[in-house]
Scaffold this motif. Structure first.
Motif, PDB file in Angstrom:
ATOM      1  N   TYR A 184       6.430   7.445 -14.159  1.00 47.06           N
ATOM      2  CA  TYR A 184       7.221   8.310 -13.079  1.00 47.06           C
ATOM      3  C   TYR A 184       6.131   8.027 -11.544  1.00 47.06           C
ATOM      4  O   TYR A 184       5.007   8.378 -11.738  1.00 47.06           O
ATOM      5  CB  TYR A 184       7.409   9.922 -13.181  1.00 47.06           C
ATOM      6  CG  TYR A 184       8.563   8.718 -14.275  1.00 47.06           C
ATOM      7  CD1 TYR A 184       9.554   8.935 -14.495  1.00 47.06           C
ATOM      8  CD2 TYR A 184       8.450   9.688 -15.917  1.00 47.06           C
ATOM      9  CE1 TYR A 184      10.482   9.117 -16.311  1.00 47.06           C
ATOM     10  CE2 TYR A 184       8.300   8.833 -17.041  1.00 47.06           C
ATOM     11  CZ  TYR A 184       9.689   8.693 -17.255  1.00 47.06           C
ATOM     12  OH  TYR A 184      10.338   8.733 -18.116  1.00 47.06           O
ATOM     13  N   TYR A 185       7.019   7.687 -10.571  1.00 47.85           N
ATOM     14  CA  TYR A 185       5.821   7.999  -8.914  1.00 47.85           C
ATOM     15  C   TYR A 185       6.632   8.737  -8.360  1.00 47.85           C
ATOM     16  O   TYR A 185       7.643   8.553  -8.144  1.00 47.85           O
ATOM     17  CB  TYR A 185       4.868   6.664  -8.229  1.00 47.85           C
ATOM     18  CG  TYR A 185       6.386   5.760  -8.311  1.00 47.85           C
ATOM     19  CD1 TYR A 185       6.458   6.276  -6.562  1.00 47.85           C
ATOM     20  CD2 TYR A 185       7.657   4.712  -8.444  1.00 47.85           C
ATOM     21  CE1 TYR A 185       7.421   5.869  -6.039  1.00 47.85           C
ATOM     22  CE2 TYR A 185       8.123   4.459  -7.894  1.00 47.85           C
ATOM     23  CZ  TYR A 185       8.042   4.721  -6.626  1.00 47.85           C
ATOM     24  OH  TYR A 185       8.760   3.595  -5.635  1.00 47.85           O
ATOM     25  N   THR A 186       5.829   9.625  -7.673  1.00 46.19           N
ATOM     26  CA  THR A 186       5.999  10.543  -6.254  1.00 46.19           C
ATOM     27  C   THR A 186       5.110   9.672  -5.169  1.00 46.19           C
ATOM     28  O   THR A 186       4.153   9.512  -5.673  1.00 46.19           O
ATOM     29  CB  THR A 186       6.888  11.283  -6.123  1.00 46.19           C
ATOM     30  OG1 THR A 186       7.148  11.655  -4.670  1.00 46.19           O
ATOM     31  CG2 THR A 186       5.620  12.306  -6.163  1.00 46.19           C
ATOM     32  N   GLU A 187       5.737  10.049  -3.999  1.00 42.69           N
ATOM     33  CA  GLU A 187       4.923   9.671  -2.760  1.00 42.69           C
ATOM     34  C   GLU A 187       5.469  10.738  -1.713  1.00 42.69           C
ATOM     35  O   GLU A 187       6.779  10.696  -1.147  1.00 42.69           O
ATOM     36  CB  GLU A 187       4.884   8.326  -1.794  1.00 42.69           C
ATOM     37  CG  GLU A 187       3.328   7.325  -1.154  1.00 42.69           C
ATOM     38  CD  GLU A 187       3.750   6.614  -1.088  1.00 42.69           C
ATOM     39  OE1 GLU A 187       3.105   5.890   0.385  1.00 42.69           O
ATOM     40  OE2 GLU A 187       4.659   5.337  -1.641  1.00 42.69           O
ATOM     41  N   GLY A 221       0.867  -1.136   0.322  1.00 42.11           N
ATOM     42  CA  GLY A 221       0.318  -0.469   0.041  1.00 42.11           C
ATOM     43  C   GLY A 221       1.255   0.817  -0.135  1.00 42.11           C
ATOM     44  O   GLY A 221       0.475   2.415  -0.049  1.00 42.11           O
ATOM     45  N   SER A 222       2.037   0.782  -0.129  1.00 39.85           N
ATOM     46  CA  SER A 222       3.313   2.296   0.315  1.00 39.85           C
ATOM     47  C   SER A 222       4.653   1.693  -0.369  1.00 39.85           C
ATOM     48  O   SER A 222       4.632   1.152   0.299  1.00 39.85           O
ATOM     49  CB  SER A 222       2.826   2.997   1.413  1.00 39.85           C
ATOM     50  OG  SER A 222       4.063   4.198   1.734  1.00 39.85           O
ATOM     51  N   ARG A 223       5.140   2.526  -0.980  1.00 43.07           N
ATOM     52  CA  ARG A 223       6.513   3.018  -1.101  1.00 43.07           C
ATOM     53  C   ARG A 223       7.135   3.776   0.024  1.00 43.07           C
ATOM     54  O   ARG A 223       8.979   3.064  -0.019  1.00 43.07           O
ATOM     55  CB  ARG A 223       6.766   3.525  -2.335  1.00 43.07           C
ATOM     56  CG  ARG A 223       5.896   2.794  -2.670  1.00 43.07           C
ATOM     57  CD  ARG A 223       6.462   0.986  -3.962  1.00 43.07           C
ATOM     58  NE  ARG A 223       6.110   0.967  -4.962  1.00 43.07           N
ATOM     59  CZ  ARG A 223       6.669   0.184  -6.383  1.00 43.07           C
ATOM     60  NH1 ARG A 223       7.493  -1.249  -5.461  1.00 43.07           N
ATOM     61  NH2 ARG A 223       6.013  -1.006  -6.925  1.00 43.07           N
ATOM     62  N   LEU A 224       6.989   4.158   1.039  1.00 44.18           N
ATOM     63  CA  LEU A 224       7.725   4.388   1.758  1.00 44.18           C
ATOM     64  C   LEU A 224       7.943   3.621   2.632  1.00 44.18           C
ATOM     65  O   LEU A 224       7.515   2.875   2.910  1.00 44.18           O
ATOM     66  CB  LEU A 224       6.775   5.677   3.074  1.00 44.18           C
ATOM     67  CG  LEU A 224       6.439   6.220   2.330  1.00 44.18           C
ATOM     68  CD1 LEU A 224       5.601   7.871   2.960  1.00 44.18           C
ATOM     69  CD2 LEU A 224       7.379   8.286   1.625  1.00 44.18           C
ATOM     70  N   ARG A 225       9.714   3.787   3.928  1.00 38.69           N
ATOM     71  CA  ARG A 225       9.550   3.132   4.260  1.00 38.69           C
ATOM     72  C   ARG A 225       9.557   3.991   5.934  1.00 38.69           C
ATOM     73  O   ARG A 225       9.787   4.822   6.149  1.00 38.69           O
ATOM     74  CB  ARG A 225      10.786   2.769   4.856  1.00 38.69           C
ATOM     75  CG  ARG A 225      11.272   2.413   2.697  1.00 38.69           C
ATOM     76  CD  ARG A 225      13.204   1.591   2.480  1.00 38.69           C
ATOM     77  NE  ARG A 225      12.947   1.194   1.667  1.00 38.69           N
ATOM     78  CZ  ARG A 225      13.887   0.006   1.584  1.00 38.69           C
ATOM     79  NH1 ARG A 225      14.652  -0.387   2.632  1.00 38.69           N
ATOM     80  NH2 ARG A 225      13.800  -0.619   0.163  1.00 38.69           N
ATOM     81  N   GLY A 226       8.966   3.097   6.946  1.00 36.13           N
ATOM     82  CA  GLY A 226       8.857   4.147   7.983  1.00 36.13           C
ATOM     83  C   GLY A 226       8.576   2.920   9.922  1.00 36.13           C
ATOM     84  O   GLY A 226       8.739   1.307   9.406  1.00 36.13           O
ATOM     85  N   ALA A 235      10.273   7.371  -4.396  1.00 37.13           N
ATOM     86  CA  ALA A 235       9.853   8.433  -5.203  1.00 37.13           C
ATOM     87  C   ALA A 235      10.280   7.016  -6.533  1.00 37.13           C
ATOM     88  O   ALA A 235      11.726   6.378  -6.131  1.00 37.13           O
ATOM     89  CB  ALA A 235      10.570   9.421  -6.155  1.00 37.13           C
ATOM     90  N   GLY A 236      10.190   6.926  -7.967  1.00 41.91           N
ATOM     91  CA  GLY A 236      10.702   6.350  -8.755  1.00 41.91           C
ATOM     92  C   GLY A 236      10.516   5.684  -9.867  1.00 41.91           C
ATOM     93  O   GLY A 236       9.317   6.860 -10.690  1.00 41.91           O
TER      94      GLY A 236
END
Length: 984
Positions: free
Chosen positions: A588-591, A49-54, A549-550
């Motif tokens: 291209y994506y960014t989150e 659900g997310s590309r973020l790491r946390g 981003a990627g």
């Protein structure tokens, strides 16, 4: 057992576990240092659900998880079987119990989130796409996933295209393989149904080892599974051909689930012959008789044919699987990784012999077979007759086509050729390699390249070569008393005259000449590459702003090609041309995650997340997807989420490039049925405006259809290269609660989510019943898709439906709305002075709305509450562990459901007026560990041997041969299994 993703608890447990392990091997100081290092590794984790790491991974997306222990407890051979118990999943488009009649991809295992279609559910492996198992689509065949190599499956519902790209309109299924394993695991299992069929064997092993310096680890997994067949004849409900009394005869609601039994096919092995105004067939002793009767019972003879004796409910499936994972740290903080999967699958379908009509051979002349013609005899042209034709049939025959010679029509079940069916060998290969590591403090990079391919080789049986059959039918006796084919060129090519009069009358030589084994070859490939970065941009008072981003590239190719006869429709079956196409896309994506508040009154955390993806397709051009999410934890134990998302789906290769492909739809109601010369209303007037329908009414007093008419509707499906992307918009509102300090509730976790998904410009093939209803309901533009017979031929009546075509357009819409509830409970009974631990989980979905819009401006067609999409479903799992003994009891509930409202309207019945009751299935598993390295287990699925509801022939949802909706309900019955697991 599915679990809600309360991952903050997992982080705390991991820290405890890390410290405990370290204390065994080193000093307390070293243990604390290692625990800290483990915590740092855990802190930067990416979840579905997310590309973020946390560090705090819950809250933003509603994610449910199946882990390896759930798979072990269920002992399924295919992960599809376990996923379908989750109420978020609808009836699969393809499984081994609903695809026996498929001309391709039979036995493939797919999933469908929210009943929005397989194409709108994205299946990932380790967070990356997996090659399709169905040519021309994006549907992943879960037969190619090694079930016991799975560490967990994360299921996220709701739009996720901004994060993962096209196809994630309904949600994502992320399958995560095991990694960093050391040792050897072995498992063997066997089982069967209480009826003695559906035999199942599973054998699998996993082994892994690490390098001496601890920087590398490699795992290898191998598995073999063999799932046996279940035949229609071996279940009382489906052993004899039957039909819905209400659907075919009375139209009464109380008769819809009452079988008219037997309802034998008019295509019988002995043949049915039409000569002039007479009909003929042969009795069971081989004697010619006039007339025809389908009356009979299980014990009384009838002229018809029992197809159900030859049909299959569950397709036998055999699989060989190999999977591997490898990782090596080649520099401080940097690793190279590799993952590979190979699956070899064989499926086998089997159904009744082919129903051949003279129309299949002589369609251009109204299906009339010449039984006399001119041939050279003793040096001069002489009128001759087919010597196989019995005198009574010859005498009754007339000249039907005006050429001066007698001719007849016939239907015949081609039992002399053998049963129809196919054997399909599918091979799926996928390899992904890449690197990942920490660029600088808090910033991570991963890059990968992957290639996957699926190829299928299918050999089918039971079809006939129409051209050869025509030559073989036109036979006469020459001057030497030999029966020969009329056409000299055909004789030179080995033509053998065929005798179609009577059961078993076709000689082996003639059968060989007219036989047409079918071939299918498919190839699907996928290339993908990606580069992703993630990290912390800067710090706000409430925490760090996270960024991901990627860029990703993907190329899809598919080819599907039948043999030449099948493509031309010259084997008396569906005409299915070659389909080939490809497309590529760069994205291209960014989150971004922005912490707004932290550690203040009524805001332990308040975060805002947003993501956007821009895609450039070689087919539809530019598309855009986005989502915005708010995550609010007023206190530690309560968390709210709200998500607004826009997802896009680009058309797949079949939707774009499929040429007209023939199909034989079922479950249709002709709007003109029973219309008379005096029936009032616009619909009746539209029916009578068709000259062929009017002729039928004039001949019968009302528009009348025969059994052959009901079984003889065909049509063509086609793609559309002008398709555009479809767009889905969704709302999700949810809350998770982990009560603390409340003795009664502190061992519970609660999660409630409201979802609302709407799809605009949906890519659809306009439903055939909708085409019929609209054509005779005022929209004459749709009448061009309909072809009626302009004359009566053989078993078919004048005016009956011959073809109803349909094509792909951006003209549809879908919507679904509902509530998910997940409750988990875990308790150690030692708190009460007892022994053992108990855990439980309830996953419940209640639908509030669900509908399709066939065409812009048309009325909604609700599917909520209909068979396959009940308003209420739940899955309850209960487990108890005491020392070395574990007991599990799982319950699947499917709420009461109703027949399709469009179908009911054809009988002037109100929606939700005819339906079936709820179904509840119970599964039991018990496992015992006599030694640390050994576990023995036994289990029973469908403990009470529930019969499925009677969704019988003629009703929407019926799966041919099963006499129920075998994709929704258990069509096999009680099943037992036992096995052993060894770990070293």
């Amino acid at each position: 057992m599915l679990k809600n993703s309360m991952l903050s608890k997992s982080v705390r447990l991991a820290l405890i576990y890390g410290a405990a392990c370290s204390s065994v091997a080193a000093t307390a100081a070293y243990a604390e240092e290692e625990a800290t290092e483990k915590a740092e590794k855990i802190e930067k984790i990416e979840v579905t659900g997310s590309r973020l790491r946390g560090t705090d991974l819950q809250g933003f997306s509603p994610v449910q998880t199946i882990d390896a222990s759930d798979i072990d407890t269920s002992s399924v051979a295919n992960i599809q079987e376990l996923l379908l118990k989750n109420p978020a999943f609808g009836t699969p488009a393809i499984s081994r119990t609903n695809s026996n009649f498929s001309t391709a991809s039979a036995g493939v295992a797919t999933v469908d989130l929210r009943n929005l279609g397989t194409a709108r559910t994205l299946v990932l492996v380790n967070g990356r796409r997996f090659v399709a198992g169905v040519p021309g689509s994006t549907a992943v065949d879960l037969n190619s996933i090694p079930t016991q190599f799975i560490e967990r499956v994360e299921v996220m519902t709701g739009g996720a295209s901004a994060v993962y790209g096209s196809d994630a309109v309904a949600g994502v299924v992320n399958i995560i393989y095991k990694k960093e394993f050391e040792g050897i695991e072995f498992e063997a299992q066997t089982g069967q149904s209480s009826e003695g069929d559906s035999e199942e064997t599973q054998v699998q092993f996993t082994m892994g080892t690490s390098s001496a310096d601890g920087k590398g680890n490699v795992m290898i997994h191998g598995a073999y599974t063999d799932q046996g067949a279940v035949f229609s004849r071996d279940r009382e409900r489906s052993a004899v051909d039957q039909a819905s009394l209400g659907a075919y005869f009375t139209g009464l609601p109380e008769d819809m689930f009452t079988p008219s039994r037997p309802f034998y096919s008019s295509y019988a092995p002995q043949g049915r012959f039409f000569a002039g105004d007479s009909q003929f067939t042969f009795d069971k002793n081989g004697n010619l008789k006039a007339g025809w009767s389908t009356n009979g019972s299980d014990t009384v003879d009838a002229d018809g044919f029992n197809r159900s004796h030859y049909r299959t409910i569950a397709i036998p499936t055999e699989r060989y699987l190999l999977a591997t994972n490898g990782k090596y740290e080649f520099a401080d903080g940097w690793s190279a990784f590799m993952e590979g999967t190979y699956a070899g699958t064989q499926t086998k379908t089997e159904l009744e012999p082919f129903p051949l009509s003279s129309e299949d051979i002589y369609g251009s002349t109204g299906g009339q077979v010449p039984i006399e013609f001119e041939a050279m005899m003793n040096g001069q042209m002489t009128t001759v007759r087919n010597p196989f034709v019995p005198d009574a049939i010859y005498d009754a025959a007339t000249d039907e086509d005006g050429d001066g010679f007698k001719d007849i029509g016939f239907t015949r079940r081609m039992a002399d050729i053998g049963n129809r069916g196919n054997v399909a060998d599918r091979d799926t290969f996928r390899l992904v390699a890449g690197i990942e590591g920490e660029i600088t403090d808090g910033w991570y990079l991963d890059a990968f390249y992957g290639y996957g391919a699926t190829k299928e080789s299918q050999v089918s049986s039971g079809q006939v070569n129409v051209l050869n059959f025509r030559n073989a039918l036109e036979a006469y006796t020459d001057e030497n008393g030999n029966i020969i084919c009329k056409d000299a060129n055909a004789r030179d090519q080995g033509c053998v005259p065929v005798n179609v009069f009577g059961n078993g009358s076709i000689s082996p030589e003639a059968a060989k000449y007219i036989n047409a084994p079918g071939l299918l070859s498919t190839f699907t490939s996928q290339k993908l590459a990606g580069l992703n970065i993630s990290g912390d941009l800067f710090e706000l008072p409430a925490g760090f702003v996270g960024l991901a981003a990627g860029v990703e590239y993907r190329e899809e190719y598919s080819r599907s090609e039948f043999d030449a006869l099948q493509q031309a429709g010259l084997n008396a079956g569906n005409a299915i041309p070659r389909t080939e196409g490809k497309f590529d896309v760069i994205e291209y994506y960014t989150e971004v995650n922005v912490p707004l508040l932290s550690d203040v009154f009524m805001a332990e955390q308040l975060n805002l997340r947003g993501a956007v993806r821009f895609s450039d397709y070689s087919t539809v051009g530019n598309t855009e997807s986005w989502n915005v999410a708010l995550d609010w934890a007023p206190i530690d134990s309560v968390r709210f989420r709200a998500i607004r998302a826009q997802s896009t789906r680009a058309p797949n290769i079949n939707e774009l490039y499929s040429p007209p492909s023939q199909t034989f739809p079922t479950g249709l109601t002709d709007p003109c049925l029973d219309v008379t010369l005096t029936t009032a209303g616009a619909q009746a007037e539209a029916c009578r405006a068709d000259a062929a329908v009017l002729a039928n009414i004039q001949a019968n007093g009302k528009f009348t259809l025969t059994q052959g008419d009901l079984q003889g509707i065909s049509g063509f499906d086609r793609g559309n290269p002008e398709l555009a992307e479809e767009m889905g918009k969704s709302w999700t509102f949810g809350v998770t609660v982990s009560p603390e300090g409340i003795a009664v509730l502190e061992d519970f976790d609660f999660s409630v989510d409201y979802f609302d998904i709407e799809i605009e410009d949906a890519i659809v093939s306009t439903p055939r019943q909708f085409i019929l209803d609209q054509c005779y309901g005022g929209d004459s533009s749709l009448c061009s898709f309909i072809t009626r017979r302009d004359k009566g031929t053989g078993a078919n009546s004048i005016g009956s439906l011959e073809f109803i075509d349909s094509g792909s357009t951006n003209s549809g819409g879908y919507a679904t709305e509902g509530v998910d509830l997940v409750v988990t409970y875990a308790k150690d009974f030692e708190d009460y002075g007892l022994t053992g631990q108990v855990n439980a989980r309830l996953a419940y979905t209640h639908l509030l709305d669900g509908y399709a819009i066939p065409l812009p401006g048309s009325e909604k067609d609700p599917f909520i509450g209909e068979i396959g999409s009940p308003e209420d479903k739940f899955y309850l799992s209960l487990g108890y562990t005491w020392e070395d003994l574990t007991v599990a009891w799982n319950t699947t509930f499917i709420g009461k459901s109703y027949l399709d409202d469009g179908f009911l309207s054809g009988y002037d019945l109100a929606p939700e007026s005819v339906g079936v009751g709820s179904e509840t299935y119970h599964d039991f598993n018990i496992a015992y560990r006599p030694f640390d390295s050994t576990e023995i287990y036994v289990g029973v699925n469908n403990v009470f041997d529930n019969d499925p509801p009677p969704i019988i022939t003629g009703l929407p949802g019926n799966v041919t041969g099963a006499e129920t909706d075998a994709g929704t309900y258990d069509a096999i019955g009680r099943r037992y299994y036992a096995g052993v697991r060894l770990k070293f």
